[in-house]
Every structure is written in structure tokens, then in C-alpha cells.
Design a protein around this motif. Structure first.
Motif, PDB file in Angstrom:
ATOM      1  N   GLU A  16       0.377  -1.337   0.099  1.00 46.03           N
ATOM      2  CA  GLU A  16      -0.037   0.015   0.103  1.00 46.03           C
ATOM      3  C   GLU A  16       0.700   1.065   0.215  1.00 46.03           C
ATOM      4  O   GLU A  16       0.746   2.400  -0.921  1.00 46.03           O
ATOM      5  N   LEU A  17       1.862   0.976   1.016  1.00 44.54           N
ATOM      6  CA  LEU A  17       2.676   2.302   0.979  1.00 44.54           C
ATOM      7  C   LEU A  17       3.378   2.359  -0.760  1.00 44.54           C
ATOM      8  O   LEU A  17       3.374   3.972  -1.329  1.00 44.54           O
ATOM      9  N   GLN A  18       3.433   1.579  -1.375  1.00 46.96           N
ATOM     10  CA  GLN A  18       4.010   1.320  -2.812  1.00 46.96           C
ATOM     11  C   GLN A  18       3.334   2.144  -3.450  1.00 46.96           C
ATOM     12  O   GLN A  18       3.745   2.469  -4.147  1.00 46.96           O
ATOM     13  N   VAL A  19       1.763   1.282  -3.418  1.00 46.58           N
ATOM     14  CA  VAL A  19       0.384   2.224  -4.634  1.00 46.58           C
ATOM     15  C   VAL A  19       0.531   3.959  -4.251  1.00 46.58           C
ATOM     16  O   VAL A  19       0.688   4.449  -5.236  1.00 46.58           O
ATOM     17  N   HIS A  46      -6.108  -1.441  -3.871  1.00 42.97           N
ATOM     18  CA  HIS A  46      -5.245  -1.386  -2.722  1.00 42.97           C
ATOM     19  C   HIS A  46      -5.700  -0.183  -2.435  1.00 42.97           C
ATOM     20  O   HIS A  46      -5.682   0.656  -1.369  1.00 42.97           O
ATOM     21  N   ILE A  47      -6.237   0.709  -3.917  1.00 41.46           N
ATOM     22  CA  ILE A  47      -6.894   2.006  -3.798  1.00 41.46           C
ATOM     23  C   ILE A  47      -7.630   2.371  -2.090  1.00 41.46           C
ATOM     24  O   ILE A  47      -7.787   3.215  -1.343  1.00 41.46           O
ATOM     25  N   SER A  48      -8.825   1.972  -2.472  1.00 48.41           N
ATOM     26  CA  SER A  48     -10.268   1.358  -2.066  1.00 48.41           C
ATOM     27  C   SER A  48      -9.500   1.849  -0.314  1.00 48.41           C
ATOM     28  O   SER A  48     -10.030   2.345   0.425  1.00 48.41           O
ATOM     29  N   ASN A  49      -8.770   0.321  -0.679  1.00 50.67           N
ATOM     30  CA  ASN A  49      -8.364   0.115   1.011  1.00 50.67           C
ATOM     31  C   ASN A  49      -7.848   1.258   2.063  1.00 50.67           C
ATOM     32  O   ASN A  49      -7.518   1.854   2.785  1.00 50.67           O
ATOM     33  N   ILE A  50      -6.768   1.714   0.493  1.00 54.03           N
ATOM     34  CA  ILE A  50      -5.250   2.610   1.218  1.00 54.03           C
ATOM     35  C   ILE A  50      -6.556   4.525   1.821  1.00 54.03           C
ATOM     36  O   ILE A  50      -6.481   4.487   3.125  1.00 54.03           O
ATOM     37  N   LEU A  51      -7.437   4.554   0.704  1.00 54.93           N
ATOM     38  CA  LEU A  51      -8.656   5.752   1.170  1.00 54.93           C
ATOM     39  C   LEU A  51      -9.521   5.287   2.635  1.00 54.93           C
ATOM     40  O   LEU A  51      -9.245   6.322   3.123  1.00 54.93           O
ATOM     41  N   THR A  52      -9.544   4.275   2.605  1.00 54.01           N
ATOM     42  CA  THR A  52     -10.233   3.811   4.275  1.00 54.01           C
ATOM     43  C   THR A  52      -9.462   3.906   5.374  1.00 54.01           C
ATOM     44  O   THR A  52      -9.657   4.718   6.220  1.00 54.01           O
ATOM     45  N   LYS A  53      -8.272   3.264   5.661  1.00 52.95           N
ATOM     46  CA  LYS A  53      -7.982   3.546   5.880  1.00 52.95           C
ATOM     47  C   LYS A  53      -7.055   4.851   7.179  1.00 52.95           C
ATOM     48  O   LYS A  53      -6.634   5.347   7.562  1.00 52.95           O
ATOM     49  N   THR A  54      -6.736   6.569   5.579  1.00 50.52           N
ATOM     50  CA  THR A  54      -6.726   6.533   5.751  1.00 50.52           C
ATOM     51  C   THR A  54      -7.265   8.121   6.141  1.00 50.52           C
ATOM     52  O   THR A  54      -7.137   9.220   6.500  1.00 50.52           O
ATOM     53  N   ALA A  55      -8.505   7.632   5.702  1.00 53.59           N
ATOM     54  CA  ALA A  55      -9.711   8.477   5.966  1.00 53.59           C
ATOM     55  C   ALA A  55      -9.707   9.797   5.478  1.00 53.59           C
ATOM     56  O   ALA A  55     -10.172  10.864   5.833  1.00 53.59           O
ATOM     57  N   THR A  56      -9.679   9.366   4.031  1.00 50.29           N
ATOM     58  CA  THR A  56      -9.240  10.533   2.643  1.00 50.29           C
ATOM     59  C   THR A  56     -10.023   9.926   1.798  1.00 50.29           C
ATOM     60  O   THR A  56     -10.620   8.897   1.893  1.00 50.29           O
ATOM     61  N   GLU A  57     -10.397  10.807   0.867  1.00 47.93           N
ATOM     62  CA  GLU A  57     -11.958  10.728   0.320  1.00 47.93           C
ATOM     63  C   GLU A  57     -11.626  10.691  -1.818  1.00 47.93           C
ATOM     64  O   GLU A  57     -11.676  10.400  -2.272  1.00 47.93           O
ATOM     65  N   GLN A  68       1.845  14.550   4.851  1.00 42.97           N
ATOM     66  CA  GLN A  68       1.902  15.204   6.334  1.00 42.97           C
ATOM     67  C   GLN A  68       2.314  13.963   6.613  1.00 42.97           C
ATOM     68  O   GLN A  68       3.023  15.057   7.700  1.00 42.97           O
ATOM     69  N   TRP A  69       1.355  13.515   6.799  1.00 40.20           N
ATOM     70  CA  TRP A  69       2.944  11.796   7.799  1.00 40.20           C
ATOM     71  C   TRP A  69       3.938  11.569   7.259  1.00 40.20           C
ATOM     72  O   TRP A  69       4.446  10.880   7.419  1.00 40.20           O
ATOM     73  N   GLY A  70       4.632  12.063   6.152  1.00 43.65           N
ATOM     74  CA  GLY A  70       6.367  11.523   5.793  1.00 43.65           C
ATOM     75  C   GLY A  70       6.157  10.354   5.120  1.00 43.65           C
ATOM     76  O   GLY A  70       6.957   9.904   4.908  1.00 43.65           O
ATOM     77  N   LYS A  71       5.189  10.380   4.492  1.00 40.55           N
ATOM     78  CA  LYS A  71       5.392   8.465   3.432  1.00 40.55           C
ATOM     79  C   LYS A  71       5.541   9.248   2.179  1.00 40.55           C
ATOM     80  O   LYS A  71       5.792   7.723   1.921  1.00 40.55           O
ATOM     81  N   VAL A  72       5.557   9.933   1.794  1.00 36.63           N
ATOM     82  CA  VAL A  72       5.722   9.889  -0.058  1.00 36.63           C
ATOM     83  C   VAL A  72       7.132  11.054   0.365  1.00 36.63           C
ATOM     84  O   VAL A  72       7.495  12.234   1.148  1.00 36.63           O
ATOM     85  N   CYS A  73       7.479  11.577  -0.676  1.00 40.03           N
ATOM     86  CA  CYS A  73       8.727  13.002  -1.115  1.00 40.03           C
ATOM     87  C   CYS A  73       8.175  13.264  -2.088  1.00 40.03           C
ATOM     88  O   CYS A  73       8.572  12.291  -3.268  1.00 40.03           O
ATOM     89  N   LEU A  74       8.185  13.987  -2.054  1.00 39.25           N
ATOM     90  CA  LEU A  74       8.282  14.717  -3.660  1.00 39.25           C
ATOM     91  C   LEU A  74       8.700  15.635  -4.664  1.00 39.25           C
ATOM     92  O   LEU A  74       8.923  17.058  -3.432  1.00 39.25           O
TER      93      LEU A  74
END
Length: 91
Positions: A16-19, A46-57, A68-74
Motif C-alpha cells: 500500500e505504501l508503494q501504491v 488497494h486504493i480503496s483500502n488505502i482511502l479507508t485506512k487514511t480516512a481520505t476521500e 503530512q505524515w512523511g510517507k512520500v517525498c515529492l
């Protein structure tokens, strides 16, 4: 179980972090599927599960959450190197 947990959210798997990283890079679900050699339906799940787990829409909110949580670097934003469990602790 490996993964990452943040305040009151479910544990994110390594996949999920890769996605999330690939979503943040601007890839479509089909492109993510091809890059990870999995089906588009699996990516959709995966996207559906991630959106649920992160409470994002949506994907934009997900990328904002990930930054915000430091999961990605852009583009050198949010790119601090976190110590690993193998690093020595200096007191």
C-alpha cells in the motif's frame, strides 16, 4: 506484520505504501498496475483500502495525507532521511 501505523488509522502494508508513492508520482491505476505487475482491479482494491485506512476521500487528499505524515517525498519536499532500526543510537 510489517507496515506503518499513524494516529487512529489502520496499518498500511508495504504494498500500500508503494501504491501511495506511485499515486503521488501521478500514475493512473492502470500505470500502477503495469509498474507493479499486478491487475488494475488489484490496484483499485488497494486504493480503496488505502482511502479507508487514511480516512481520505480522493487521490488529492491521499497525497496531502501522505505528505503530512512523511510517507512520500515529492521533488525534494518532505525528503528527510529517517533513521533505520539498524542505525546506531548516539547518546
Amino acid at each position: 506484520m510489517s507496515g506503518v501505523e499513524s494516529q487512529n488509522h489502520g496499518v498500511l502494508s508495504d504494498r500500500e505504501l508503494q501504491v501511495i508513492e506511485l499515486v503521488a508520482a501521478g500514475l493512473t491505476n492502470q500505470e500502477i498496475a503495469e509498474k507493479l505487475a499486478i491487475s488494475k482491479r488489484t490496484v483499485d482494491n488497494h486504493i480503496s483500502n488505502i482511502l479507508t485506512k487514511t480516512a481520505t476521500e480522493n487521490r488529492v487528499a491521499l497525497v496531502m495525507w501522505a505528505l503530512q505524515w512523511g510517507k512520500v517525498c515529492l521533488n525534494d519536499v518532505n525528503c528527510c532521511v529517517l533513521p533505520s532500526a539498524n542505525d546506531e543510537v548516539i547518546s
